[in-house]
Design a protein around this motif. Sequence first.
Motif, PDB file in Angstrom:
ATOM      1  N   PHE A 154     -12.695   6.109  -7.243  1.00 44.50           N
ATOM      2  CA  PHE A 154     -12.120   4.770  -6.984  1.00 44.50           C
ATOM      3  C   PHE A 154     -12.102   4.017  -8.499  1.00 44.50           C
ATOM      4  N   GLN A 182      -2.887   3.841  -2.873  1.00 45.46           N
ATOM      5  CA  GLN A 182      -2.853   2.799  -3.624  1.00 45.46           C
ATOM      6  C   GLN A 182      -2.696   1.610  -2.912  1.00 45.46           C
ATOM      7  N   ARG A 185       0.878  -1.311   0.061  1.00 45.66           N
ATOM      8  CA  ARG A 185       0.103  -0.243  -0.052  1.00 45.66           C
ATOM      9  C   ARG A 185       0.909   1.173  -0.192  1.00 45.66           C
ATOM     10  N   GLN A 196      -4.549  -7.694  -7.843  1.00 48.94           N
ATOM     11  CA  GLN A 196      -5.606  -6.525  -7.955  1.00 48.94           C
ATOM     12  C   GLN A 196      -5.095  -5.339  -7.198  1.00 48.94           C
ATOM     13  N   ARG A 242     -16.643   0.901  -8.346  1.00 49.18           N
ATOM     14  CA  ARG A 242     -17.258  -0.471  -8.147  1.00 49.18           C
ATOM     15  C   ARG A 242     -18.556  -0.808  -8.864  1.00 49.18           C
ATOM     16  N   ASP A 257      -5.933  -1.123  -6.447  1.00 47.30           N
ATOM     17  CA  ASP A 257      -7.127  -0.289  -5.907  1.00 47.30           C
ATOM     18  C   ASP A 257      -6.396   1.296  -5.832  1.00 47.30           C
ATOM     19  N   GLN A 277      -8.359  -5.224 -11.978  1.00 50.65           N
ATOM     20  CA  GLN A 277      -8.226  -6.730 -11.744  1.00 50.65           C
ATOM     21  C   GLN A 277      -7.375  -7.250 -13.022  1.00 50.65           C
ATOM     22  N   GLN A 279     -10.714  -0.109  -9.493  1.00 48.49           N
ATOM     23  CA  GLN A 279     -10.161  -1.296  -9.034  1.00 48.49           C
ATOM     24  C   GLN A 279      -9.716  -2.112 -10.435  1.00 48.49           C
ATOM     25  N   SER A 320      -7.215   5.465  -5.338  1.00 45.08           N
ATOM     26  CA  SER A 320      -8.434   6.539  -4.796  1.00 45.08           C
ATOM     27  C   SER A 320      -7.738   7.654  -4.642  1.00 45.08           C
TER      28      SER A 320
END
Length: 423
Positions: A129, A71, A59, A109, A177, A111, A133, A131, A113
């Motif tokens: 946000f 992140q 992170r 994965q 999402r 993430d 994958q 995401q 923001s």
Amino acid sequence: MDQPWYIYFTPQGDVALKETIANSYFTSELNTQFTIQQNTPKGFLKNMLTVNLHQNSGRGIINNIEDTIAQRITTPIRQVSNQFRWITPIGKQLISLYSLVHYDELPHQLDISPGPFAEILNSGMAFSFLQQQFGQKHLNTHHYAELTKGWKKWTITPRVGLNTTAQQTESVAIIDRDYKPAIAQNNIQANYTKPYAKASLIYKIPRVDINLTLPVHAHFFNLKDEVKNNEKKENFITFDPNVYANYTLNVFWRLTAAGTWQNSFTNFNQIFTGLVADNYRSIRINNLPIAQSQAGIASIGLFFRNPIKSVFSHLNYQYSHTKSPFMAANQINPDGSREMIILPIENVAQSHTIQLKASKYVSNIKTTFAAGADMGVSQSNQVLTQQITRSTNRYIKPNAKINTRIGTVAAFDYVFDYTLSTN
């Protein structure tokens, strides 16, 4: 005004970035191996089953003038493989059978923001946000049978074998999402089959060893893109010989020479036609062709060995010439994000490298002193402000090492490395 840390010079103007980054990484591993082995006058048998599980994550927080970006990434790896080898003598010959089956999964994965790449992914509308994958599954196999036979001063080893790879690449970018832009989706099925035959010949007489390998490979590629609903098939035949020679001048000195011709192809792992975000500032499409690259490599070396005085040294020179059918370039967007683009332009690269190393063991203090240097110059084409230019890189890497053993319970190592490079 403080000088920004990064400046990108682009045809549309300069992009200046100043930011601080704080990252944390976490790793856990479980590795297991089961081995069955039998070694008798009738033959040698070994079977090894390996299971590796890695749970990696990280992170980070990035602060710049406009935003604070968070992140988080998880990159687990699951691998299982089985390797089998059987060798048995038949008369004065050796028969060998080999089999490798390897399977792995990489369900990654990322993430981010607030959401980056709004212009690219969301028609310019800001979002909070993202995401990303990205998952790959691979099944690799390698099987071969070979025969080793001696004839006068020759050892001849013919081999026939088969390599296969089956891979699935899936990815999707999810905005807030919920929304999944079509340009950021992948579902690619890739299959590669390589039957081959080769002969290895070893010639030995006093002071001279010569090793010659003559392989012929057939390559069958099948790439199916479920999202774009298209399919690519390519077939190739390649000849990749290599030779190595060793000449012993006297008790202390020996001379070596080697040459090889290599054919390589686009790595399936790098092919995807939908956008994939690598991090908060990098998004790319790798719509690579199934293309063939060729390389010729030649080297010569001089080795000195005096075990009585514990002095060892070597000097080695290598030249390589590589030809690739395409070039990769980074396009810098106004927000500082990078897009990788592929140009169908042939790229020819050349390199010269020299390696020098010497070591001395001093027995009364149980210490080995070693020093050396690597030097090189390489040239290749690159894209600079939308122009093809010739790039020259030079480097020198002096290094030294001291290794001391203190009885059987302790050791001390000191390593010095220095690199000076220019472009």
